[in-house]
Design an enzyme around this catalytic site. Sequence first.
Site, PDB file in Angstrom:
ATOM      1  N   ALA A  67      -1.349  -0.523   3.083  1.00 10.10           N
ATOM      2  CA  ALA A  67      -0.264  -1.054   3.626  1.00 10.10           C
ATOM      3  C   ALA A  67       0.985  -0.465   2.740  1.00 10.10           C
ATOM      4  O   ALA A  67       1.085  -0.027   1.907  1.00 10.10           O
ATOM      5  CB  ALA A  67      -0.324  -2.706   3.402  1.00 10.10           C
ATOM      6  N   GLY A 110      -5.318  -1.341   2.694  1.00 13.97           N
ATOM      7  CA  GLY A 110      -5.315  -1.482   3.938  1.00 13.97           C
ATOM      8  C   GLY A 110      -5.720  -0.301   4.935  1.00 13.97           C
ATOM      9  O   GLY A 110      -6.503  -0.812   5.860  1.00 13.97           O
ATOM     10  N   GLU A 113      -9.520  -1.093   4.667  1.00 11.34           N
ATOM     11  CA  GLU A 113      -9.784  -2.477   5.408  1.00 11.34           C
ATOM     12  C   GLU A 113      -9.585  -2.393   7.039  1.00 11.34           C
ATOM     13  O   GLU A 113     -10.347  -2.889   7.819  1.00 11.34           O
ATOM     14  CB  GLU A 113      -8.733  -3.512   4.890  1.00 11.34           C
ATOM     15  CG  GLU A 113      -8.851  -3.869   3.588  1.00 11.34           C
ATOM     16  CD  GLU A 113      -8.062  -4.820   2.949  1.00 11.34           C
ATOM     17  OE1 GLU A 113      -6.821  -4.527   2.965  1.00 11.34           O
ATOM     18  OE2 GLU A 113      -8.219  -5.803   2.209  1.00 11.34           O
ATOM     19  N   GLU A 133      -5.570  -2.115  -4.770  1.00 14.69           N
ATOM     20  CA  GLU A 133      -4.451  -3.134  -4.907  1.00 14.69           C
ATOM     21  C   GLU A 133      -4.337  -3.672  -6.343  1.00 14.69           C
ATOM     22  O   GLU A 133      -3.290  -3.792  -6.722  1.00 14.69           O
ATOM     23  CB  GLU A 133      -4.849  -4.289  -4.053  1.00 14.69           C
ATOM     24  CG  GLU A 133      -4.626  -3.678  -2.491  1.00 14.69           C
ATOM     25  CD  GLU A 133      -5.793  -3.458  -1.985  1.00 14.69           C
ATOM     26  OE1 GLU A 133      -6.834  -2.827  -2.765  1.00 14.69           O
ATOM     27  OE2 GLU A 133      -6.035  -3.225  -0.627  1.00 14.69           O
TER      28      GLU A 133
HETATM   29  N1  CO8 Z   1       3.040   2.578   1.122  1.00 20.25           N
HETATM   30  C1  CO8 Z   1       4.343   3.260   1.271  1.00 20.25           C
HETATM   31  N2  CO8 Z   1       4.482   4.614   1.077  1.00 20.25           N
HETATM   32  C2  CO8 Z   1       3.455   5.360   0.633  1.00 20.25           C
HETATM   33  C3  CO8 Z   1       2.079   4.622   0.563  1.00 20.25           C
HETATM   34  C4  CO8 Z   1       2.015   3.365   0.610  1.00 20.25           C
HETATM   35  N3  CO8 Z   1       0.735   2.490   0.782  1.00 20.25           N
HETATM   36  N4  CO8 Z   1       1.066   5.574   0.160  1.00 20.25           N
HETATM   37  C5  CO8 Z   1       2.083   6.839   0.046  1.00 20.25           C
HETATM   38  N5  CO8 Z   1       3.054   6.710   0.494  1.00 20.25           N
HETATM   39  C6  CO8 Z   1       4.279   7.557   0.504  1.00 20.25           C
HETATM   40  C7  CO8 Z   1       4.568   8.044  -0.804  1.00 20.25           C
HETATM   41  O1  CO8 Z   1       5.668   7.069  -1.456  1.00 20.25           O
HETATM   42  C8  CO8 Z   1       5.323   9.376  -0.619  1.00 20.25           C
HETATM   43  O2  CO8 Z   1       6.660   8.973   0.082  1.00 20.25           O
HETATM   44  P1  CO8 Z   1       7.838  10.031  -0.628  1.00 20.25           P
HETATM   45  O3  CO8 Z   1       7.544  11.305  -0.270  1.00 20.25           O
HETATM   46  O4  CO8 Z   1       8.895   9.316   0.135  1.00 20.25           O
HETATM   47  O5  CO8 Z   1       8.034   9.502  -2.086  1.00 20.25           O
HETATM   48  C9  CO8 Z   1       4.560   9.955   0.381  1.00 20.25           C
HETATM   49  O6  CO8 Z   1       3.771   8.797   1.140  1.00 20.25           O
HETATM   50  C10 CO8 Z   1       3.421  10.982   0.086  1.00 20.25           C
HETATM   51  O7  CO8 Z   1       2.717  10.366  -1.143  1.00 20.25           O
HETATM   52  P2  CO8 Z   1       2.481  10.857  -2.497  1.00 20.25           P
HETATM   53  O8  CO8 Z   1       3.721  11.721  -2.829  1.00 20.25           O
HETATM   54  O9  CO8 Z   1       2.079   9.680  -3.363  1.00 20.25           O
HETATM   55  O10 CO8 Z   1       1.275  11.900  -2.330  1.00 20.25           O
HETATM   56  P3  CO8 Z   1       0.198  12.120  -3.351  1.00 20.25           P
HETATM   57  O11 CO8 Z   1      -0.722  13.223  -2.628  1.00 20.25           O
HETATM   58  O12 CO8 Z   1       0.687  12.675  -4.724  1.00 20.25           O
HETATM   59  O13 CO8 Z   1      -0.821  10.787  -3.404  1.00 20.25           O
HETATM   60  C11 CO8 Z   1      -1.794   8.715  -2.983  1.00 20.25           C
HETATM   61  C12 CO8 Z   1      -1.578  10.409  -2.594  1.00 20.25           C
HETATM   62  C13 CO8 Z   1      -2.952   8.969  -3.997  1.00 20.25           C
HETATM   63  C14 CO8 Z   1      -2.549   8.389  -1.665  1.00 20.25           C
HETATM   64  C15 CO8 Z   1      -0.971   8.105  -3.408  1.00 20.25           C
HETATM   65  O14 CO8 Z   1       0.330   8.126  -2.612  1.00 20.25           O
HETATM   66  C16 CO8 Z   1      -1.017   6.628  -3.498  1.00 20.25           C
HETATM   67  O15 CO8 Z   1      -1.600   5.944  -4.753  1.00 20.25           O
HETATM   68  N6  CO8 Z   1      -0.597   5.689  -2.197  1.00 20.25           N
HETATM   69  C17 CO8 Z   1      -0.711   4.294  -2.443  1.00 20.25           C
HETATM   70  C18 CO8 Z   1      -2.218   3.735  -2.348  1.00 20.25           C
HETATM   71  C19 CO8 Z   1      -2.295   2.299  -2.597  1.00 20.25           C
HETATM   72  O16 CO8 Z   1      -2.192   1.730  -3.438  1.00 20.25           O
HETATM   73  N7  CO8 Z   1      -2.587   1.618  -1.396  1.00 20.25           N
HETATM   74  C20 CO8 Z   1      -2.754   0.252  -1.571  1.00 20.25           C
HETATM   75  C21 CO8 Z   1      -1.547  -0.634  -1.053  1.00 20.25           C
HETATM   76  S1  CO8 Z   1      -1.637  -2.272  -1.034  1.00 20.25           S
HETATM   77  C22 CO8 Z   1      -2.548  -2.684   0.382  1.00 20.25           C
HETATM   78  O17 CO8 Z   1      -2.949  -1.816   1.062  1.00 20.25           O
HETATM   79  C23 CO8 Z   1      -2.531  -4.203   0.571  1.00 20.25           C
HETATM   80  C24 CO8 Z   1      -3.590  -4.283   1.776  1.00 20.25           C
HETATM   81  C25 CO8 Z   1      -3.187  -5.279   2.881  1.00 20.25           C
HETATM   82  C26 CO8 Z   1      -3.721  -5.801   4.052  1.00 20.25           C
HETATM   83  C27 CO8 Z   1      -3.854  -4.646   5.262  1.00 20.25           C
HETATM   84  C28 CO8 Z   1      -4.687  -5.169   6.186  1.00 20.25           C
HETATM   85  C29 CO8 Z   1      -5.174  -3.915   7.159  1.00 20.25           C
END
Ligand code: CO8
Length: 261
Positions: A67, A110, A113, A133
């Site tokens: 998400a 998400g 999921e 999460e």
């Molecule tokens: N939300 C918003 N932006 C994101 C997300 C995210 N989940 N994941 C990546 N991005 C963005 C980054 O902020 C970045 O943006 P910017 O260039 O503007 O800084 C861009 O995507 C590229 O990401 P990274 O630079 O971080 O890329 P890396 O290759 O270094 O890392 C990762 C990749 C490991 C995937 C890393 O981006 C990461 O850890 N992302 C977050 C993962 C996470 O915690 N996901 C869980 C989120 S909570 C959730 O999903 C709740 C579920 C709700 C239910 C949904 C029902 C379907």
Amino acid sequence: TKQYEYILTSKPAEGVALITLNRPKALNALSSPLFAELNEAVAEFDEDHSVGAIVLTGSERAFAAGADIKEMKDKTLNEVYQNRFLEDWGKITSLRKPIIAAVSGYALGGGCELALMCDIILASPTATFGQPEINIGVIPGGGGTQRLARVIGKSRTMELTLTGRTFSAAEAESWGMVSRVVGEGDGKVVEEAVAMAKTIASKGRLAVQAGKEAVNAAYEQTLREGLNTERKLFHMLFATHDQKEGMSAFAEKRKPVWKNA
Ligand code: CO8
């Protein structure tokens, strides 16, 4: 088909609709506007008589990295509770037609999921799943704890939910969460998913719908209820043209011609 901002749609093969999540700069992070488009597209294809099965995919790098954390970060309890945040993110689970997730790269939070909401998951060897999460102070909210526990068991789900560690396509396959890992190569997993969807779309639609309903009953009903549901659906199909046609075609050693009736 319609133009969207955060997804792409196409019909790559007979009877098949393909939906591609397309927010590359955010690794397909699932925002409310993206989900609104996804819900609209799946509803449209569920109604479309030329479509028998749907494939959902992302990019090589990310199916979806979760998400949208930036969208969620300042939300208050009032907002998320009063607006029932996430409630309509599960709409794809009520489709009549099968939907296959073709997963490459990150399928986190998400994203994992969303894959679990689909009927079949095919994974590329590059797929990385996880429910991270816990690392951002919350827990899964889109069915992760519930669907994963039913599919891979309590102990693994507990470990993944509480440590937030990611898991590989090979692990997901050995635990029975994905039906198979598809060989290396860009686009290979989507190609395989489209081929599978085409095969499904070539069957009688009523039997496919009944088969999906019956398998889903295994996750929602007791064994006794599920067996009853299955048998009732089996009986029901004897009222269809396609049952008469399918069985006659077998006896007459010819290919059946489905009428979806
Ligand atoms: N939300 C918003 N932006 C994101 C997300 C995210 N989940 N994941 C990546 N991005 C963005 C980054 O902020 C970045 O943006 P910017 O260039 O503007 O800084 C861009 O995507 C590229 O990401 P990274 O630079 O971080 O890329 P890396 O290759 O270094 O890392 C990762 C990749 C490991 C995937 C890393 O981006 C990461 O850890 N992302 C977050 C993962 C996470 O915690 N996901 C869980 C989120 S909570 C959730 O999903 C709740 C579920 C709700 C239910 C949904 C029902 C379907």
